[in-house]
Design an enzyme around this catalytic site. Structure first.
Site, PDB file in Angstrom:
ATOM      1  N   LYS A   1       0.847  -1.209   0.000  1.00  0.00           N
ATOM      2  CA  LYS A   1       0.000   0.000   0.000  1.00  0.00           C
ATOM      3  C   LYS A   1       0.876   1.251   0.000  1.00  0.00           C
ATOM      4  O   LYS A   1       1.740   1.423   0.856  1.00  0.00           O
ATOM      5  CB  LYS A   1      -0.903   0.004   1.242  1.00  0.00           C
ATOM      6  CG  LYS A   1      -1.680   1.321   1.440  1.00  0.00           C
ATOM      7  CD  LYS A   1      -2.582   1.303   2.674  1.00  0.00           C
ATOM      8  CE  LYS A   1      -3.207   2.678   2.922  1.00  0.00           C
ATOM      9  NZ  LYS A   1      -4.042   2.717   4.138  1.00  0.00           N
TER      10      LYS A   1
ATOM     11  N   ASP B   1      -2.321  10.231   4.011  1.00  0.00           N
ATOM     12  CA  ASP B   1      -3.724   9.866   4.219  1.00  0.00           C
ATOM     13  C   ASP B   1      -4.397  10.874   5.149  1.00  0.00           C
ATOM     14  O   ASP B   1      -4.279  10.796   6.365  1.00  0.00           O
ATOM     15  CB  ASP B   1      -3.809   8.453   4.821  1.00  0.00           C
ATOM     16  CG  ASP B   1      -5.264   8.009   5.018  1.00  0.00           C
ATOM     17  OD1 ASP B   1      -6.163   8.650   4.435  1.00  0.00           O
ATOM     18  OD2 ASP B   1      -5.479   7.021   5.745  1.00  0.00           O
TER      19      ASP B   1
ATOM     20  N   LYS C   1      -9.831  12.834   8.731  1.00  0.00           N
ATOM     21  CA  LYS C   1      -9.353  12.368  10.037  1.00  0.00           C
ATOM     22  C   LYS C   1      -9.254  13.542  11.009  1.00  0.00           C
ATOM     23  O   LYS C   1      -8.986  14.670  10.588  1.00  0.00           O
ATOM     24  CB  LYS C   1      -7.937  11.782   9.891  1.00  0.00           C
ATOM     25  CG  LYS C   1      -7.858  10.410   9.284  1.00  0.00           C
ATOM     26  CD  LYS C   1      -6.405   9.950   9.231  1.00  0.00           C
ATOM     27  CE  LYS C   1      -6.268   8.620   8.514  1.00  0.00           C
ATOM     28  NZ  LYS C   1      -6.953   7.508   9.182  1.00  0.00           N
TER      29      LYS C   1
ATOM     30  N   ASP D   1       1.715   6.133   5.619  1.00  0.00           N
ATOM     31  CA  ASP D   1       0.731   5.253   4.997  1.00  0.00           C
ATOM     32  C   ASP D   1       1.238   4.641   3.686  1.00  0.00           C
ATOM     33  O   ASP D   1       0.497   3.915   3.010  1.00  0.00           O
ATOM     34  CB  ASP D   1      -0.589   6.010   4.779  1.00  0.00           C
ATOM     35  CG  ASP D   1      -1.809   5.131   4.999  1.00  0.00           C
ATOM     36  OD1 ASP D   1      -1.659   4.060   5.619  1.00  0.00           O
ATOM     37  OD2 ASP D   1      -2.903   5.515   4.545  1.00  0.00           O
TER      38      ASP D   1
ATOM     39  N   ASP E   1     -11.985   7.279   4.133  1.00  0.00           N
ATOM     40  CA  ASP E   1     -10.752   6.992   4.880  1.00  0.00           C
ATOM     41  C   ASP E   1     -10.381   5.507   4.804  1.00  0.00           C
ATOM     42  O   ASP E   1      -9.290   5.122   5.195  1.00  0.00           O
ATOM     43  CB  ASP E   1     -10.923   7.430   6.342  1.00  0.00           C
ATOM     44  CG  ASP E   1      -9.608   7.540   7.078  1.00  0.00           C
ATOM     45  OD1 ASP E   1      -8.557   7.456   6.400  1.00  0.00           O
ATOM     46  OD2 ASP E   1      -9.615   7.721   8.308  1.00  0.00           O
TER      47      ASP E   1
ATOM     48  N   GLU F   1      -9.386   3.873   2.339  1.00  0.00           N
ATOM     49  CA  GLU F   1      -8.924   4.009   0.952  1.00  0.00           C
ATOM     50  C   GLU F   1      -7.884   2.971   0.571  1.00  0.00           C
ATOM     51  O   GLU F   1      -7.706   2.669  -0.609  1.00  0.00           O
ATOM     52  CB  GLU F   1      -8.351   5.413   0.732  1.00  0.00           C
ATOM     53  CG  GLU F   1      -6.909   5.635   1.179  1.00  0.00           C
ATOM     54  CD  GLU F   1      -6.673   5.433   2.676  1.00  0.00           C
ATOM     55  OE1 GLU F   1      -7.642   5.578   3.458  1.00  0.00           O
ATOM     56  OE2 GLU F   1      -5.540   5.104   3.059  1.00  0.00           O
TER      57      GLU F   1
ATOM     58  N   ARG G   1      -7.739  -0.252   0.934  1.00  0.00           N
ATOM     59  CA  ARG G   1      -8.299  -1.439   0.268  1.00  0.00           C
ATOM     60  C   ARG G   1      -8.714  -1.117  -1.163  1.00  0.00           C
ATOM     61  O   ARG G   1      -8.748  -2.007  -2.013  1.00  0.00           O
ATOM     62  CB  ARG G   1      -9.468  -1.993   1.102  1.00  0.00           C
ATOM     63  CG  ARG G   1     -10.628  -1.064   1.267  1.00  0.00           C
ATOM     64  CD  ARG G   1     -11.529  -1.448   2.441  1.00  0.00           C
ATOM     65  NE  ARG G   1     -10.966  -1.035   3.737  1.00  0.00           N
ATOM     66  CZ  ARG G   1     -11.505  -1.308   4.920  1.00  0.00           C
ATOM     67  NH1 ARG G   1     -12.614  -2.008   4.987  1.00  0.00           N
ATOM     68  NH2 ARG G   1     -10.933  -0.897   6.034  1.00  0.00           N
TER      69      ARG G   1
HETATM   70  N1  BES Z   1      -4.075   4.601   7.141  1.00  0.00           N
HETATM   71  C1  BES Z   1      -5.195   4.225   7.923  1.00  0.00           C
HETATM   72  C2  BES Z   1      -4.890   3.114   8.929  1.00  0.00           C
HETATM   73  C3  BES Z   1      -3.889   3.434   9.993  1.00  0.00           C
HETATM   74  C4  BES Z   1      -4.323   3.826  11.235  1.00  0.00           C
HETATM   75  C5  BES Z   1      -2.547   3.284   9.763  1.00  0.00           C
HETATM   76  C6  BES Z   1      -3.415   4.096  12.237  1.00  0.00           C
HETATM   77  C7  BES Z   1      -1.630   3.552  10.758  1.00  0.00           C
HETATM   78  C8  BES Z   1      -2.069   3.947  11.998  1.00  0.00           C
HETATM   79  C9  BES Z   1      -6.322   3.724   7.015  1.00  0.00           C
HETATM   80  O1  BES Z   1      -6.357   4.239   5.745  1.00  0.00           O
HETATM   81  C10 BES Z   1      -7.597   4.123   7.683  1.00  0.00           C
HETATM   82  O2  BES Z   1      -7.806   5.267   7.869  1.00  0.00           O
HETATM   83  N2  BES Z   1      -8.406   3.122   8.052  1.00  0.00           N
HETATM   84  C11 BES Z   1      -9.639   3.355   8.702  1.00  0.00           C
HETATM   85  C12 BES Z   1     -10.648   2.368   8.191  1.00  0.00           C
HETATM   86  C13 BES Z   1     -12.054   2.616   8.668  1.00  0.00           C
HETATM   87  C14 BES Z   1     -12.583   3.906   8.129  1.00  0.00           C
HETATM   88  C15 BES Z   1     -12.911   1.451   8.224  1.00  0.00           C
HETATM   89  C16 BES Z   1      -9.434   3.174  10.210  1.00  0.00           C
HETATM   90  O3  BES Z   1      -8.685   2.277  10.605  1.00  0.00           O
HETATM   91  O4  BES Z   1      -9.990   3.955  10.968  1.00  0.00           O
HETATM   92 ZN    ZN Z   2      -7.380   6.013   5.504  1.00  0.00          ZN
END
Ligand code: BES
Ligand code: ZN
Ligand code: MG
Length: 505
Positions: free
Chosen positions: A268, A273, A280, A291, A350, A352, A354
């Site tokens: 990825k 992000d 966020k 990210d 967020d 994104e 996947r």
């Molecule tokens: N990049 C984040 C995941 C992440 C979180 C990486 C903390 C490193 C540290 C990812 O893109 C994300 O934001 N995921 C969301 C998914 C949710 C909206 C289903 C998350 O984990 O909140």
């Molecule tokens: Zn994200």
């Protein structure tokens, strides 16, 4: 850059400013005999200072030899556990502590009296390899933007010596290969630590291109227009809000053997992000330059593998994009279509990672039909919460591939922990408007697992392991050979996996 040299003569101490000894609890003096001449009362001193070789315990003894001031640095590796073996991870941490302690006494030339690999359950060659990789990792610093760089006392030369060195065959090749791996880990860390406005998709893609040219790898880089035209609706949707164009990087390492298996590594690469329109909160965004850690790990591993030359074909894929809000950004409620024809409802912009991985995985499946796929992604906060910073999440239905990854994990130090990719969780990503939804439903929770189920729609029946590295990629505390910032997680693992693929099993 650290130079690593070897002193093969046994019983003679090389010229150095500090001498490092890794000692196990209860077996203190087996490796310290050579220096009893310099410091005959060592045993007494250790008793007085209560130095027993407990893990991470340190004793520094200043000595004068031929009118020169030197330091003896003893680091504890702890007690042998099952079958009289100390976990190799404790050896790596002892090396990390040794390198840090050498720094505090401004010793830039350090001699390490190498212990016996069998004490740590590994061959002597493996122990030496781990020594060098870990030394490189410990010495890493990201100081590009510090106006006054202070590199005084930095390690310049590591001399390997002692009785367990002489018999090792091809030690020069072992050292060279370990240096390649250590350099790759640190390169991935450097890219991740770079500020996000410097390390954009085109910039990272260009790094990959330079690497491919230098090491004769085939490389294909698709730009935003090609990505849109090819129907990669996931990467395109994520990139829409950003002014900087996305990329899909595909690097190929190939061997002459027509029957050699092909393994795909997919990382990825969200270079920043923000969450997109599902923005966020400020605190969660602070570290989101990390990210792209999966992509950095894949590209850095490809550079190392091009030199280490494993016996299998490796395809490295890195979808690269920014995730930003704007008037053009993808909106919650939008429906997109991926490269393999499936559709998804984007309920949360967020989630994104996947979306870009879906296209990259589909592309790997369609064009390479690999024998196995490993993806690495800082995919979910849920995984970071579940496992913390010390293990990444591993999700797979393929036990044989899982076993390979677990073994590579043990020897390399990039630790994995399996979570269930069970069918029961599948319904969490149901959508009434599209084939699937990009977030799981609240009743089922298990965000790391439901994200993996999303990805599963894009790998067909190919043996596949998903590694969620959200917790392990950045700011891992309390490990002596790491520091705040990027860890390079996955580089050691992928390289170990590729190099040992044809062995056993
Ligand atoms: N990049 C984040 C995941 C992440 C979180 C990486 C903390 C490193 C540290 C990812 O893109 C994300 O934001 N995921 C969301 C998914 C949710 C909206 C289903 C998350 O984990 O909140
Ligand atoms: Zn994200
Ligand atoms: Mg764009």
């Amino acid at each position: 850059m650290i130079r690593c040299t070897v002193q093969k003569e046994i019983g003679k101490m090389p010229q150095a400013q500090a001498y490092g000894f890794i000692v196990s609890e209860g077996d203190l003096l087996t490796q310290t005999e050579p220096i009893l001449e310099w410091y005959p009362h060592l045993e007494d001193l250790m008793r007085v200072r209560s130095f027993t070789g407990k893990k991470q315990q340190v004793l520094i003894v200043p000595v004068t030899v031929n009118d020169q001031q030197k330091e003896l640095i003893f680091v504890g590796a702890g007690k042998p556990k099952d079958r009289g073996i100390i976990d190799i991870e404790l050896y790596r941490r002892a090396i990390g502590t040794l390198v840090r302690q050498a720094h505090t006494v401004y010793a830039s030339v350090v001699a390490l009296i190498v212990p016996n690999g069998t004490l740590f359950g590994v061959s002597q060659a493996e122990l030496i390899k781990q020594t060098i990789i870990t030394t490189h990792m410990t010495s890493f610093m990201f100081d590009k933007f510090l106006t006054e760089r202070d590199r005084s006392g930095e390690l310049i030369e590591l001399i390997l010596c002692g009785e367990h060195i002489g018999s090792v065959h091809e030690i020069d090749a072992i050292i060279k290969n370990a240096e390649i791996i250590g350099t790759a880990v640190n390169k991935a860390r450097w890219w991740v630590d770079m500020p996000p406005t410097h390390m954009t998709p085109p910039v990272l893609a260009e790094k990959a291109e330079k690497i491919a040219q230098k090491h004769n790898l085939k490389i294909t880089i698709f730009g935003e227009q090609e990505i849109v035209d090819m129907g990669m609706g996931g990467i395109a949707a994520v990139s829409r809000g950003s002014d900087v164009d996305c990329r899909l990087v595909i690097m190929e390492y190939r061997v002459a053997d027509k029957n050699a298996p092909t393994v795909a590594f997919v990382g990825k690469g969200i270079t920043f992000d923000s969450g997109g329109l599902s923005l966020k909160p400020a605190r969660s965004m602070e570290t989101m330059k990390d990210d792209m850690s999966g992509a950095a790990a894949v590209i850095a591993s490809m550079e190392a593998l091009a030199q280490l030359k494993p016996a299998i074909n490796i395809i490295g894929l890195a979808p690269l994009s920014e995730n930003l809000p704007s008037g053009k950004a993808t909106k919650p409620g939008d429906i997109i279509r991926f490269y393999n024809g499936k559709t998804a409802e984007v309920k949360n912009t967020d989630a994104e990672g996947r979306l870009i991985l879906a296209d990259a995985l589909s592309y790997a499946v369609k064009h390479y039909k690999p024998d196995a796929i490993i993806d690495l992604a800082t995919l979910t906060g849920a995984c970071a919460h579940a496992l913390g910073p010390f293990h990444c999440g591993m999700m797979s239905e393929h036990d044989e591939l899982v076993a390979r990854v677990q073994e590579a994990s043990h020897y390399s130090g990039d630790r994995v922990w399996r979570l269930p990719l069970h069918d029961d969780y599948k319904t969490a990503i149901k959508s009434s408007l599209a084939d699937i939804c990009n977030i799981g439903n609240e009743k089922i929770m298990a965000g790391a697992i439901t994200a993996a189920h999303f990805l599963q729609h894009f790998v067909d029946d190919i043996p596949w392991v998903h590694l969620d590295i959200a917790g392990t990629a950045f700011d891992v505390p309390d490990i002596s050979y790491l520091r705040s910032g990027a860890t390079g997680f996955g580089v050691r693992l992928l390289i170990d996996l590729a190099m040992n693929w044809q062995k056993s099993k």
